[in-house]
Every structure is written in structure tokens, then in C-alpha cells.
Design a protein around this motif. Structure first.
Motif, PDB file in Angstrom:
ATOM      1  N   ALA A 144       1.849   1.712   8.239  1.00 44.05           N
ATOM      2  CA  ALA A 144       1.615   0.397   7.426  1.00 44.05           C
ATOM      3  C   ALA A 144       2.086  -0.782   8.098  1.00 44.05           C
ATOM      4  O   ALA A 144       3.099  -1.179   8.040  1.00 44.05           O
ATOM      5  N   ASN A 145       0.906  -1.475   8.734  1.00 42.61           N
ATOM      6  CA  ASN A 145       1.475  -2.665   9.443  1.00 42.61           C
ATOM      7  C   ASN A 145       1.683  -3.720   8.450  1.00 42.61           C
ATOM      8  O   ASN A 145       0.978  -4.178   7.591  1.00 42.61           O
ATOM      9  N   ALA A 200       0.813  -1.257   0.003  1.00 43.28           N
ATOM     10  CA  ALA A 200       0.100   0.104   0.030  1.00 43.28           C
ATOM     11  C   ALA A 200       0.802   1.254  -0.088  1.00 43.28           C
ATOM     12  O   ALA A 200       0.700   2.271  -0.710  1.00 43.28           O
ATOM     13  N   ARG A 201       1.808   1.037   0.783  1.00 39.81           N
ATOM     14  CA  ARG A 201       2.846   2.417   0.507  1.00 39.81           C
ATOM     15  C   ARG A 201       3.527   2.529  -0.738  1.00 39.81           C
ATOM     16  O   ARG A 201       3.400   3.612  -1.089  1.00 39.81           O
ATOM     17  N   THR A 202       3.971   1.442  -0.994  1.00 42.86           N
ATOM     18  CA  THR A 202       4.545   1.542  -2.572  1.00 42.86           C
ATOM     19  C   THR A 202       3.385   2.205  -3.666  1.00 42.86           C
ATOM     20  O   THR A 202       3.502   3.170  -4.494  1.00 42.86           O
ATOM     21  N   ALA A 203       2.169   1.754  -3.420  1.00 34.91           N
ATOM     22  CA  ALA A 203       1.032   2.118  -4.326  1.00 34.91           C
ATOM     23  C   ALA A 203       0.841   3.794  -4.096  1.00 34.91           C
ATOM     24  O   ALA A 203       0.622   4.442  -5.117  1.00 34.91           O
ATOM     25  N   SER A 204       0.825   4.034  -2.941  1.00 38.27           N
ATOM     26  CA  SER A 204       0.820   5.762  -2.545  1.00 38.27           C
ATOM     27  C   SER A 204       1.913   6.507  -3.372  1.00 38.27           C
ATOM     28  O   SER A 204       1.611   7.537  -3.838  1.00 38.27           O
ATOM     29  N   VAL A 232      -2.201   2.782 -11.327  1.00 38.50           N
ATOM     30  CA  VAL A 232      -1.984   2.163  -9.778  1.00 38.50           C
ATOM     31  C   VAL A 232      -3.216   2.002  -9.235  1.00 38.50           C
ATOM     32  O   VAL A 232      -3.452   1.281  -8.291  1.00 38.50           O
ATOM     33  N   TYR A 233      -4.421   2.266  -9.829  1.00 36.52           N
ATOM     34  CA  TYR A 233      -5.738   1.906  -9.316  1.00 36.52           C
ATOM     35  C   TYR A 233      -6.390   0.753  -9.816  1.00 36.52           C
ATOM     36  O   TYR A 233      -6.141   0.536 -11.086  1.00 36.52           O
ATOM     37  N   GLY A 278      -1.848  -5.385  -5.610  1.00 36.72           N
ATOM     38  CA  GLY A 278      -1.075  -4.210  -5.095  1.00 36.72           C
ATOM     39  C   GLY A 278      -1.774  -3.097  -5.772  1.00 36.72           C
ATOM     40  O   GLY A 278      -1.107  -2.171  -5.627  1.00 36.72           O
ATOM     41  N   ALA A 279      -2.611  -3.275  -6.479  1.00 38.72           N
ATOM     42  CA  ALA A 279      -3.420  -1.993  -7.234  1.00 38.72           C
ATOM     43  C   ALA A 279      -4.491  -1.490  -5.994  1.00 38.72           C
ATOM     44  O   ALA A 279      -4.913  -2.324  -5.045  1.00 38.72           O
TER      45      ALA A 279
END
Length: 150
Positions: free
Chosen positions: A92-93, A18-22, A40-41, A129-130
């Protein structure tokens, strides 16, 4: 995954989907690349920016799918000359599919005037990962109070 000098990342940066996607999202916006941003989406994604009714989403239901997200880009992102992202924290856990980033976005208009938005952005990704959901928590009135003429 940051590909723009317009992003200052002063937050934890451990690998997390999620961090990478952001980071990919911020980079695409800073680079003015709509087509990259859409990659990304997920096709079924929902974007709420800001969460709730706003000038971008009067009913507060979010922007659904690539067509809705593309329309949001045209309305909210395309008119901006430059974006500068500063991320001061990121949560991000490990093992989760979500991250929450805390920061600000400075937006400059073509005439040189600008605003700064303080916000929290929550990204949820799917198994690929999207981004399946992005919710940005900010207050338009607070942003408009920072408006500075060129």
C-alpha cells in the motif's frame, strides 16, 4: 482494525486507508457479521471474488452495490462455518487509495471438511475510506484441489 483471532497478519501494517478497510472486511467475515461487512463497502462498490466467471458470478461481472454484495455473502460466505485468514504480505503506497494483500483463507464447512485458497486481494477505497472495489485473484480449481474431508 483486526477484531478476530481468526486473522493472522504477517505483513506490513503501516496505517493506510485501504489496508484498514481490508482488515475490517476480514474481521467482519471471520466474525460472521454481514451488517458490519456492508459498512466497509461504499453503496456503489463492486466486489469480484474471484475475478472473472465463477460459480459465484457466472458472467464474471462482479457483485454491484450493497444488494449485490449481500447476495454474494448469502451464496459464498454464509454457508461456511469458519474462516481463517493468513496475510503474508501487503502493499500500500502512501498517498494511494489501494492496497494488495497476499495470503490464504482456510474455510471450514459445517461438517468439518475444509479448503484453503491462496490469493491476492486488491482493495480500492473512496475518499471516505469505504471500499469502492475489491478484486480477489484466485483459481477455484486450485482451491477445490485442497478439499479435505472431515
Amino acid at each position: 482494525m483486526i477484531t478476530s483471532d481468526a486473522i493472522t497478519w504477517n505483513a506490513p501494517n503501516d496505517p493506510h486507508p485501504a489496508r484498514t478497510a481490508s482488515q475490517r472486511s476480514y474481521s467482519a467475515v471471520a466474525n460472521g457479521d454481514l451488517e458490519e461487512w456492508l459498512t466497509v463497502y461504499a453503496p456503489h462498490a463492486v466486489l469480484e471474488d474471484p475475478v472473472g466467471p465463477s460459480m459465484f458470478d457466472p458472467e464474471g461481472r462482479g457483485h454491484h452495490g450493497h444488494a449485490g454484495i449481500r447476495a454474494f455473502w448469502e451464496q459464498a460466505i454464509a454457508p461456511i462455518a469458519t474462516f481463517e485468514f493468513t496475510i503474508t504480505d501487503s502493499f500500500a503506497n502512501p498517498g494511494s487509495n489501494t492496497c494488495a494483500n497476499v495470503g490464504s483463507i482456510r474455510t471450514a464447512f459445517p461438517d468439518g471438511s475444509h479448503t484453503t485458497t491462496e490469493l491476492i486481494m486488491v482493495y480500492v477505497v473512496d475518499d471516505d475510506g469505504a471500499v469502492a472495489s475489491m478484486k480477489a485473484y484466485w483459481e477455484p480449481e486450485r482451491t477445490m484441489a485442497t478439499f479435505t474431508k472431515a
